[in-house]
Design a protein around this motif. Structure first.
Motif, PDB file in Angstrom:
ATOM      1  N   ASP A 177      41.788  30.942  39.205  1.00  0.00           N
ATOM      2  CA  ASP A 177      41.568  32.163  38.419  1.00  0.00           C
ATOM      3  C   ASP A 177      42.226  33.383  39.040  1.00  0.00           C
ATOM      4  N   GLU A 178      43.488  33.220  39.453  1.00  0.00           N
ATOM      5  CA  GLU A 178      44.185  34.374  39.997  1.00  0.00           C
ATOM      6  C   GLU A 178      45.705  34.234  39.812  1.00  0.00           C
ATOM      7  N   ILE A 179      46.360  35.378  39.868  1.00  0.00           N
ATOM      8  CA  ILE A 179      47.805  35.465  39.958  1.00  0.00           C
ATOM      9  C   ILE A 179      48.115  36.158  41.269  1.00  0.00           C
ATOM     10  N   VAL A 180      49.070  35.618  42.024  1.00  0.00           N
ATOM     11  CA  VAL A 180      49.470  36.221  43.302  1.00  0.00           C
ATOM     12  C   VAL A 180      50.875  36.775  43.143  1.00  0.00           C
ATOM     13  N   LEU A 181      51.041  38.064  43.454  1.00  0.00           N
ATOM     14  CA  LEU A 181      52.351  38.701  43.414  1.00  0.00           C
ATOM     15  C   LEU A 181      52.847  38.926  44.833  1.00  0.00           C
TER      16      LEU A 181
END
Length: 438
Positions: A291-295
């Motif tokens: 449940d995450e997006i990493v930039l």
């Protein structure tokens, strides 16, 4: 994408609905013959009027049908739009053609040659029977040097600059929640928490006119781009002082607004679409299970992945416009597919099941909702997708009109959330690649 801000007499033009009536586009033949005869007498055929007239007709027809794709060959190398020069001038003309107010016909009003070239002046008729003027200037080689299709002063503004991370930040984790499989992130806009679709298939940031006012003076003519079910339209511009997504910020910028009410069928308020212009300088890791997006800043990505203990399979792609495109297989058939995190299901051309019936199972009628005209009837089925040697079975796939992708970029369709639900994946626009991560 560039926005055209009209600050004088063209505001009333934008109120008309789009009309495409080919039966009303014939010009007044007697007037044309009279003008051509007079012009030929004056000029002694120093310039080929018979060549220029069909070219002008093609420009006007493109404007009536909102089809700008085939005009490049008609334009002079030094084509200009007022004080705007190439290559931007051609982009401005194409956007005007895409968003041209409705016109039911046109008539050649005059033809005049001077030291600048041959000027053809047209009277354009609108659906309410009012008229406007268009002029097309040709150079000595019978190429279009200027094309002024709409009255009113135009200024050019580049929209949606790329956001920046704080100087000490090289990695940002952004929580996501998913509705109908689509990733939604929280973005703080001028102190207000907003739900934004994280949509790599959208070139720019777009705000929902339901929640944001058109707070910039002047009329806007611009294209919102193609969505899943048609072309979206821009209704105005909203000035934002600060956008903040977990420390990645954008300051003092003007952002397009559009009616996104059809996207709110997901059951939550949708304040906008977070398109690629916001994060294109970052590598983006999609972790739907976490449940995450990493930039990540691209120069730190490999070390970060190593520190995390990930194993990665790299797949090289090609940038086509704002989309990153990969050679894939659907069943046993080759397919060129673009990555789009805003694609709820995979998407292929509407004739794919007929051309490759063995690659699709469980075909049924359904509908597709997305940015564009609202809702479209389609067929759906399940396919097997192979990407980078890895196979993803039972992929929900919609079959719809993607002719704009096929014609302009040679793309057969899209893959997105169906793959992301099963696979941790990193996209790098800078390196033009994706990584399948274990």
């Amino acid at each position: 994408m560039f926005l055209l801000i009209f600050r004088s007499t063209c505001g009333d033009l934008l109120k008309h609905m789009r009309v495409n009536n080919r039966n009303e586009t014939n010009m007044n033949k007697k007037n044309i013959i009279t003008i051509l005869f007079a012009f030929a007498t004056m000029t002694g055929r120093a310039q080929d009027v018979n060549t220029c007239l069909p070219i002008a007709e093609r420009i006007l027809t493109a404007a009536q049908n909102h089809t700008p794709d085939d005009i490049n060959e008609l334009l002079a190398p030094d084509f200009r739009f007022t004080n705007i020069k190439q290559p931007i001038a051609a982009k401005v003309l194409k956007q005007i053609i895409v968003q041209m107010p409705a016109m039911t016909g046109w008539e050649l009003a005059s033809a005049k040659k001077d030291s600048t070239g041959l000027m053809l002046r047209y009277t354009i008729t609108k659906p309410d029977s009012t008229t406007s003027e268009a002029t097309i200037l040709f150079n000595a080689d019978n190429l279009v040097l200027e094309a002024n299709l709409i009255q009113g002063k135009i200024s050019l503004q580049k929209s949606n600059p790329t956001a920046k991370a704080q100087s000490e930040v090289s990695m940002v984790r952004v929580p996501i929640h998913r509705h109908n499989g689509l990733p939604i992130v929280t973005v703080i806009i001028d102190g207000r928490p907003c739900n934004m679709f994280f949509d790599t298939g959208a070139p720019n940031v777009i705000l929902n006119s339901e929640y944001f006012d058109h707070n910039i003076s002047g009329q806007v003519m611009g294209s919102g781009g193609h969505g899943a079910v048609g072309r979206g339209s821009v209704s105005g511009m909203h000035h934002v002082k600060l956008m903040d997504m977990s420390g990645i910020t954008l300051n003092e910028t003007d952002i397009m607004i559009s009616d996104l009410s059809n996207l709110e069928t997901v059951g939550v308020a949708v304040h906008g679409i977070l398109g690629q212009s916001f994060y294109k300088n970052f590598d983006i890791l999609f972790d739907f299970k976490g449940d995450e997006i990493v930039l990540l800043t691209p120069e730190t990505t490999h070390q970060w992945l190593l520190n995390e203990g990930y194993r990665c399979l790299t797949v090289k792609g090609v940038k086509k416009g704002h989309l990153l495109v990969f050679d894939c297989q659907v069943g046993s058939e080759p397919a060129v597919l673009a990555f789009d995190s805003g694609a709820q299901s995979n998407l292929l051309t509407n004739d794919w099941p007929q051309q490759h019936p063995s690659t699709v199972k469980g075909i049924k009628k359904d509908h597709l909702i997305g940015y564009g005209d609202g809702r479209a009837s389609i067929t759906k089925g399940k396919t097997t997708l192979t990407l980078g040697g890895r196979t993803f079975k039972n992929q929900q796939t919609a079959f719809s009109d993607v002719s704009h992708l096929k014609k302009n970029k040679g793309i057969d369709g899209l893959f997105g959330c169906e793959v992301l639900a099963k696979q941790k994946l990193l996209i790098s626009y800078k390196r033009q690649e994706l990584m399948l991560i274990d």
